[in-house]
Design an enzyme around this catalytic site. Structure first.
Site, PDB file in Angstrom:
ATOM      1  N   ASP A  10       0.298   6.560   9.545  1.00  0.00           N
ATOM      2  CA  ASP A  10      -0.811   5.633   9.313  1.00  0.00           C
ATOM      3  C   ASP A  10      -0.632   5.542   7.669  1.00  0.00           C
ATOM      4  O   ASP A  10       0.027   6.381   7.090  1.00  0.00           O
ATOM      5  CB  ASP A  10      -1.904   6.582   9.701  1.00  0.00           C
ATOM      6  CG  ASP A  10      -3.333   5.895   9.237  1.00  0.00           C
ATOM      7  OD1 ASP A  10      -3.509   4.795   9.444  1.00  0.00           O
ATOM      8  OD2 ASP A  10      -4.325   6.720   8.578  1.00  0.00           O
ATOM      9  N   LEU A  11      -1.447   4.724   7.208  1.00  0.00           N
ATOM     10  CA  LEU A  11      -1.384   4.430   5.748  1.00  0.00           C
ATOM     11  C   LEU A  11      -2.371   4.954   4.943  1.00  0.00           C
ATOM     12  O   LEU A  11      -2.255   5.923   4.145  1.00  0.00           O
ATOM     13  CB  LEU A  11      -1.343   2.758   5.537  1.00  0.00           C
ATOM     14  CG  LEU A  11      -1.193   2.706   3.960  1.00  0.00           C
ATOM     15  CD1 LEU A  11      -0.005   2.980   3.520  1.00  0.00           C
ATOM     16  CD2 LEU A  11      -1.600   1.122   3.831  1.00  0.00           C
ATOM     17  N   ASP A  12      -3.532   4.630   5.162  1.00  0.00           N
ATOM     18  CA  ASP A  12      -4.846   5.175   4.401  1.00  0.00           C
ATOM     19  C   ASP A  12      -5.260   6.642   4.841  1.00  0.00           C
ATOM     20  O   ASP A  12      -5.552   6.841   5.954  1.00  0.00           O
ATOM     21  CB  ASP A  12      -6.059   4.210   4.546  1.00  0.00           C
ATOM     22  CG  ASP A  12      -7.170   4.735   3.652  1.00  0.00           C
ATOM     23  OD1 ASP A  12      -7.044   5.494   2.790  1.00  0.00           O
ATOM     24  OD2 ASP A  12      -8.276   4.032   4.149  1.00  0.00           O
ATOM     25  N   LYS A  46     -13.334   5.356   8.077  1.00  0.00           N
ATOM     26  CA  LYS A  46     -11.888   5.631   7.925  1.00  0.00           C
ATOM     27  C   LYS A  46     -11.428   5.233   9.115  1.00  0.00           C
ATOM     28  O   LYS A  46     -11.540   5.586  10.265  1.00  0.00           O
ATOM     29  CB  LYS A  46     -11.504   6.936   7.501  1.00  0.00           C
ATOM     30  CG  LYS A  46     -12.032   7.326   6.266  1.00  0.00           C
ATOM     31  CD  LYS A  46     -11.579   8.764   5.733  1.00  0.00           C
ATOM     32  CE  LYS A  46     -12.069   8.979   4.274  1.00  0.00           C
ATOM     33  NZ  LYS A  46     -11.710  10.414   3.599  1.00  0.00           N
ATOM     34  N   GLY A  47      -9.975   4.386   9.156  1.00  0.00           N
ATOM     35  CA  GLY A  47      -9.238   4.104  10.089  1.00  0.00           C
ATOM     36  C   GLY A  47     -10.095   2.881  10.942  1.00  0.00           C
ATOM     37  O   GLY A  47      -9.491   2.308  12.064  1.00  0.00           O
ATOM     38  N   SER A 115      -0.797   0.784  10.815  1.00  0.00           N
ATOM     39  CA  SER A 115      -1.946   0.972   9.894  1.00  0.00           C
ATOM     40  C   SER A 115      -2.916  -0.088  10.690  1.00  0.00           C
ATOM     41  O   SER A 115      -2.622  -1.180  10.857  1.00  0.00           O
ATOM     42  CB  SER A 115      -1.752   0.743   8.594  1.00  0.00           C
ATOM     43  OG  SER A 115      -3.159   0.337   8.047  1.00  0.00           O
ATOM     44  N   SER A 117      -4.929  -1.541   8.532  1.00  0.00           N
ATOM     45  CA  SER A 117      -5.169  -2.569   7.178  1.00  0.00           C
ATOM     46  C   SER A 117      -4.514  -3.867   7.315  1.00  0.00           C
ATOM     47  O   SER A 117      -3.098  -3.921   7.748  1.00  0.00           O
ATOM     48  CB  SER A 117      -4.923  -1.986   5.950  1.00  0.00           C
ATOM     49  OG  SER A 117      -5.013  -2.701   5.048  1.00  0.00           O
ATOM     50  N   ASN A 119      -3.836  -5.071   4.495  1.00  0.00           N
ATOM     51  CA  ASN A 119      -3.300  -5.363   3.266  1.00  0.00           C
ATOM     52  C   ASN A 119      -2.109  -4.327   3.023  1.00  0.00           C
ATOM     53  O   ASN A 119      -1.847  -3.997   2.054  1.00  0.00           O
ATOM     54  CB  ASN A 119      -4.587  -4.983   2.009  1.00  0.00           C
ATOM     55  CG  ASN A 119      -5.627  -5.956   1.985  1.00  0.00           C
ATOM     56  OD1 ASN A 119      -5.362  -7.314   1.918  1.00  0.00           O
ATOM     57  ND2 ASN A 119      -6.881  -5.376   2.486  1.00  0.00           N
ATOM     58  N   ASP A 171      -4.875  10.363   9.910  1.00  0.00           N
ATOM     59  CA  ASP A 171      -6.044  11.200   9.574  1.00  0.00           C
ATOM     60  C   ASP A 171      -7.231  11.065  10.146  1.00  0.00           C
ATOM     61  O   ASP A 171      -8.188  11.701   9.842  1.00  0.00           O
ATOM     62  CB  ASP A 171      -6.074  10.951   7.913  1.00  0.00           C
ATOM     63  CG  ASP A 171      -6.535   9.711   7.873  1.00  0.00           C
ATOM     64  OD1 ASP A 171      -6.166   8.620   8.168  1.00  0.00           O
ATOM     65  OD2 ASP A 171      -7.451   9.554   6.852  1.00  0.00           O
TER      66      ASP A 171
HETATM   67  P1  B16 Z   1      -8.289  -3.762   5.565  1.00  0.00           P
HETATM   68  P2  B16 Z   1      -5.402   2.921   8.021  1.00  0.00           P
HETATM   69  C1  B16 Z   1      -7.886   1.457   7.418  1.00  0.00           C
HETATM   70  O1  B16 Z   1      -6.463   1.950   7.287  1.00  0.00           O
HETATM   71  C2  B16 Z   1      -8.921   2.076   6.589  1.00  0.00           C
HETATM   72  O2  B16 Z   1      -8.895   3.539   6.808  1.00  0.00           O
HETATM   73  C3  B16 Z   1     -10.201   1.474   6.804  1.00  0.00           C
HETATM   74  O3  B16 Z   1     -11.239   2.062   6.201  1.00  0.00           O
HETATM   75  C4  B16 Z   1     -10.068  -0.081   6.695  1.00  0.00           C
HETATM   76  O4  B16 Z   1     -11.410  -0.568   6.969  1.00  0.00           O
HETATM   77  C5  B16 Z   1      -8.953  -0.739   7.675  1.00  0.00           C
HETATM   78  O5  B16 Z   1      -7.629   0.082   7.259  1.00  0.00           O
HETATM   79  C6  B16 Z   1      -8.723  -2.215   7.517  1.00  0.00           C
HETATM   80  O6  B16 Z   1      -8.455  -2.382   6.155  1.00  0.00           O
HETATM   81  O7  B16 Z   1      -9.734  -4.372   5.211  1.00  0.00           O
HETATM   82  O8  B16 Z   1      -7.491  -3.635   4.300  1.00  0.00           O
HETATM   83  O9  B16 Z   1      -7.867  -4.837   6.440  1.00  0.00           O
HETATM   84  O10 B16 Z   1      -6.164   4.295   7.989  1.00  0.00           O
HETATM   85  O11 B16 Z   1      -5.483   2.537   9.537  1.00  0.00           O
HETATM   86  O12 B16 Z   1      -4.038   2.972   7.400  1.00  0.00           O
HETATM   87 MG    MG Z   2      -5.992   6.447   8.087  1.00  0.00          MG
END
Ligand code: B16
Ligand code: MG
Length: 216
Positions: A10-12, A46-47, A115, A117, A119, A171
């Site tokens: 996972d990233l974040d 988160k996530g 992930s 995200s 981004n 996480d």
């Molecule tokens: P974006 P992960 C998730 O990353 C974040 O934890 C979550 O807070 C966020 O809303 C989601 O990515 C989307 O992100 O707006 O950049 O597309 O933990 O899955 O790496």
């Molecule tokens: Mg995460």
């Protein structure tokens, strides 16, 4: 002999901590709409995907918006978020993350990013870690959010390995659930009292080793 052939990260919260940037941007949006967002609220995001995060925030603030307005708000938040992550540097990589990825790859294991995200590529470029992943599966490539295992199953597929040969590092509770539902081993990054379903929980990738991995 271990059957583990690949690691999916996972990233974040695992490689970097962008939750603080998401929080700043969501808080700014909430404030514009006339309410506040606590750090506790942020924990619940988160996530969680961007669209779902906005739905929750609007619900907490007791605000109703049309689908078109919601899209506009999500785009606005993302603009602020993207501006913030554009200043990220490799100094923001979480302790041991890069080293563990390098150790895995040196041992012949495949690596992928899994992930939510959209981004993730921008972030990987900013922290200089693009080359450490054989595949990147992110919010642009999946339609079903965690706890659906889609993101990790697509990761396994891209790496040409079976789910049972993968270990996922996550996480978020929903991410651990996604890994287990997908038939993979799950290592939780965080607290054992929160990530109760994980096969192993460590406080960060700096606590991981090949020995622990192969024992899973
Ligand atoms: P974006 P992960 C998730 O990353 C974040 O934890 C979550 O807070 C966020 O809303 C989601 O990515 C989307 O992100 O707006 O950049 O597309 O933990 O899955 O790496
Ligand atoms: Mg995460």
């Amino acid at each position: 002999m271990s059957i583990i052939k690949a690691c999916i990260f996972d990233l974040d919260g695992v490689i970097v901590d962008t939750a603080v940037y998401h929080y700043k941007a969501w808080k700014r949006l909430a404030n514009e709409l006339g309410f506040d967002l606590s750090e506790e609220d942020n924990e619940k995001l988160k996530g969680v995907s961007r669209v779902r995060s906005l739905e929750l925030i609007l619900q907490w603030g007791g605000v109703t918006k049309t689908a078109a307005e919601q899209e506009e708000l999500a785009t606005k938040k993302n603009g602020w978020y993207v501006e913030m992550i554009s200043h990220m540097t490799p100094a923001e990589i979480l302790p041991g993350a890069k080293e563990f990825l390098e150790t895995c790859r040196a041992a012949g294991l495949k690596t992928a990013l899994g992930s939510a995200s959209k981004n993730s590529m921008t972030i990987l470029e900013k922290i200089n870690m693009v080359d450490l992943f054989d595949a990147v599966i992110d919010g642009n490539k999946v339609s079903k959010p965690k706890p659906d295992p889609e993101v990790f199953l697509k990761g396994a597929e891209a790496l040409h390995v079976a789910p049972a040969e993968c270990v996922v590092f996550e996480d978020a509770i929903a991410g651990i659930e996604a890994a287990i539902t997908g038939g993979m081993k799950a290592v939780g990054i965080g607290s054992p009292t929160v990530l109760t379903e994980a096969d192993l929980v460590v406080s960060g990738l700096n606590e991981m080793s090949l020995e622990k991995l192969y024992k899973l």
